[in-house]
Design an enzyme around this catalytic site. Structure first.
Site, PDB file in Angstrom:
ATOM      1  N   SER A 181       0.802  -1.227   0.000  1.00 41.56           N
ATOM      2  CA  SER A 181       0.000   0.000   0.000  1.00 41.56           C
ATOM      3  C   SER A 181       0.829   1.269   0.000  1.00 41.56           C
ATOM      4  CB  SER A 181      -0.970  -0.010   1.179  1.00 41.56           C
ATOM      5  OG  SER A 181      -0.288  -0.238   2.387  1.00 41.56           O
ATOM      6  N   HIS A 209      -5.325  -3.236  -3.083  1.00 39.49           N
ATOM      7  CA  HIS A 209      -4.863  -2.311  -4.127  1.00 39.49           C
ATOM      8  C   HIS A 209      -4.676  -2.989  -5.476  1.00 39.49           C
ATOM      9  CE1 HIS A 209      -4.266   0.775  -1.082  1.00 39.49           C
ATOM     10  NE2 HIS A 209      -3.757  -0.183  -0.329  1.00 39.49           N
ATOM     11  N   LYS A 239     -11.672   0.958  -2.176  1.00 40.11           N
ATOM     12  CA  LYS A 239     -10.639   1.592  -3.004  1.00 40.11           C
ATOM     13  C   LYS A 239     -11.117   1.658  -4.455  1.00 40.11           C
ATOM     14  CE  LYS A 239      -7.578   1.045   0.667  1.00 40.11           C
ATOM     15  NZ  LYS A 239      -7.135   0.064   1.625  1.00 40.11           N
TER      16      LYS A 239
HETATM   17  C1  PLP Z   1      -7.180  -0.114   3.033  1.00 38.16           C
HETATM   18  C2  PLP Z   1      -6.582  -1.444   3.290  1.00 38.16           C
HETATM   19  C3  PLP Z   1      -7.213  -2.370   4.104  1.00 38.16           C
HETATM   20  C4  PLP Z   1      -8.423  -2.014   4.923  1.00 38.16           C
HETATM   21  O1  PLP Z   1      -9.571  -2.011   4.142  1.00 38.16           O
HETATM   22  P1  PLP Z   1     -10.829  -1.160   4.639  1.00 38.16           P
HETATM   23  O2  PLP Z   1     -11.949  -1.700   3.853  1.00 38.16           O
HETATM   24  O3  PLP Z   1     -10.512   0.264   4.358  1.00 38.16           O
HETATM   25  O4  PLP Z   1     -10.968  -1.445   6.106  1.00 38.16           O
HETATM   26  C5  PLP Z   1      -6.659  -3.624   4.208  1.00 38.16           C
HETATM   27  N1  PLP Z   1      -5.523  -3.944   3.569  1.00 38.16           N
HETATM   28  C6  PLP Z   1      -4.881  -3.070   2.792  1.00 38.16           C
HETATM   29  C7  PLP Z   1      -3.628  -3.479   2.110  1.00 38.16           C
HETATM   30  C8  PLP Z   1      -5.385  -1.786   2.630  1.00 38.16           C
HETATM   31  O5  PLP Z   1      -4.722  -0.902   1.894  1.00 38.16           O
END
Ligand code: PLP
Length: 390
Positions: A181, A209, A239
């Protein structure tokens, strides 16, 4: 009586200020999009994870509105009581088909999904093997499970193999981000799967991602053509898919077990129907309009070319493009300078990233225009020049 707990917190906050680590929030006065309004200014938005511009897409809005008209807002209960309704059921079926997995389960968030997966698969006797740069919630899930927690250096397959070979545990779990990330690099997923096969382990993949970005939008497994009953596949909706929530997909028995035993599933209210309907709509949109994912790939290629021409080092082939600055204070100053130039680019500092690797984290989106990407790179060159390294 002196309040020692509060005094300790005050000292903690002062420490954050001293180290340039205090975070503040921005208040946006517009929806997500390639340009957002904040502090009375319109700023080009390179800060969100809305990689496909779906968060405020007309079809996503329409799906949410229609679901609210039909179902109201709150789900009212845990999914295993009466919170699981037709839109949730449809979203799970749609995702399993989209991702080419046997079955899927809709979790309240990605964070909740990772906690739920690891705590349901592992117990005290288990071992969890985790890439050092994994997202915080995979680490927290491992800690919650009380399993032995072994972190290996980023991408170090030899070290991971040595740890697996030394393991005496009956339950072994390899857990990794697919696209990291804060760096945007892609995990060696095929090699990790081979290790999981060789050492009889689960492979938990966090595709937060990768979904919507890689493999024509179908995610990292599609990108590498991988399938295995050892894979526990987690994809978030917040995302690229422009919504909220997360799917976990895998073998039918695995998904059934999570439904029975993942505490963040069982003991949490089901997502609003509208969030489930939005998930289905986003998947359908990607199936019908591959041009959206192609537009993102175009912006990534343009950004990389422009950076190369300007002598800015970037290394990622995904929507996440880090520009390493090093010092936290300088990262914050460059980010502020970019803001003055009309560009919203966050500075990411420890503890989110390792000490000495504070960076600008640029997120590209299919919703950006070529001109916006070109203007960003021009502004980067200026801002980095205006704020010299100390
Ligand atoms: C954003 C993210 C999460 C968390 O997901 P949410 O739905 O925002 O709780 C988990 N793993 C990674 C790698 C992320 O970037």
């Amino acid at each position: 009586m002196a309040h020692e707990g509060l005094a300790a917190i005050r000292r903690g906050l002062e420490g954050l200020d001293r180290d340039g680590l205090r975070r503040t929030r921005r208040v946006l006065d517009s929806p997500q999009g390639p340009v957002v309004v904040e502090g009375g200014l319109a700023l080009a938005n390179f800060a969100s994870n809305d990689y496909l511009g779906l968060a405020n897409h007309p079809r996503i809005r329409a799906a949410a509105i229609a679901a609210i008209e039909a179902w109201g807002f709150g789900a009212g209960a845990s999914p295993i009581v009466v919170g699981h309704a037709r839109p949730h059921e449809e979203a799970e079926v749609a995702f399993a088909r989209f991702a080419g997995m046997p079955r899927a389960l809709l979790f309240p968030s990605g964070y909740a999904a990772n906690l739920g997966i690891l705590a349901a698969l592992a117990d005290r006797s288990a071992e969890v093997f985790a890439d050092r740069l994994n997202h915080a919630c995979l680490n927290d899930g491992a800690l919650l499970s009380r399993a032995a927690f072994r972190r290996y250096p980023h991408g170090d397959l030899d070290r991971l193999e040595a740890l697996l070979a030394a393991s005496r545990s009956a339950i072994r779990i390899i857990a990794t981000d697919t696209v990291f990330s804060m760096d945007g690099d892609i995990a060696p997923v095929a090699e990790l799967l081979a290790l999981a096969e060789r050492h009889d382990a689960w492979l938990v993949l966090d595709d937060a991602h990768g979904i919507g970005v890689l493999g024509e939008g179908r995610g990292t497994l599609a990108r590498f053509g991988l399938r295995s009953p050892r894979i526990v596949y987690m994809a978030t909706l917040g995302k690229a898919l422009g919504g909220y929530g997360a799917f976990v997909a895998g073998e039918p028995e695995l998904v059934e077990w999570l439904m029975q035993r993942a505490r963040t599933y069982v003991f949490s209210t089901a997502l609003p129907h509208a969030a489930a309907a939005v998930a289905t709509a986003a998947l359908r949109l990607l199936e019908e309009d591959p041009g959206i994912v192609e537009a993102l790939a175009g912006r990534i290629a343009e950004f990389r070319r422009a950076c190369e021409a300007s002598g800015i080092a970037t290394g990622s082939s995904t929507a996440i493009q880090p520009v390493i600055v090093g010092d936290s204070h300088r990262a914050v100053e460059v980010s502020a300078r970019l803001r003055a130039l009309g560009q919203l680019v966050p500075a990411i500092r420890p503890p989110t990233v390792p000490e000495g690797t504070a960076r600008l984290r640029i997120s590209l989106s299919a919703a950006h225009s070529r001109e916006q990407v070109a203007a960003l790179v021009a502004a980067l060159v200026r801002a980095l020049g205006d704020v010299p390294a100390r």
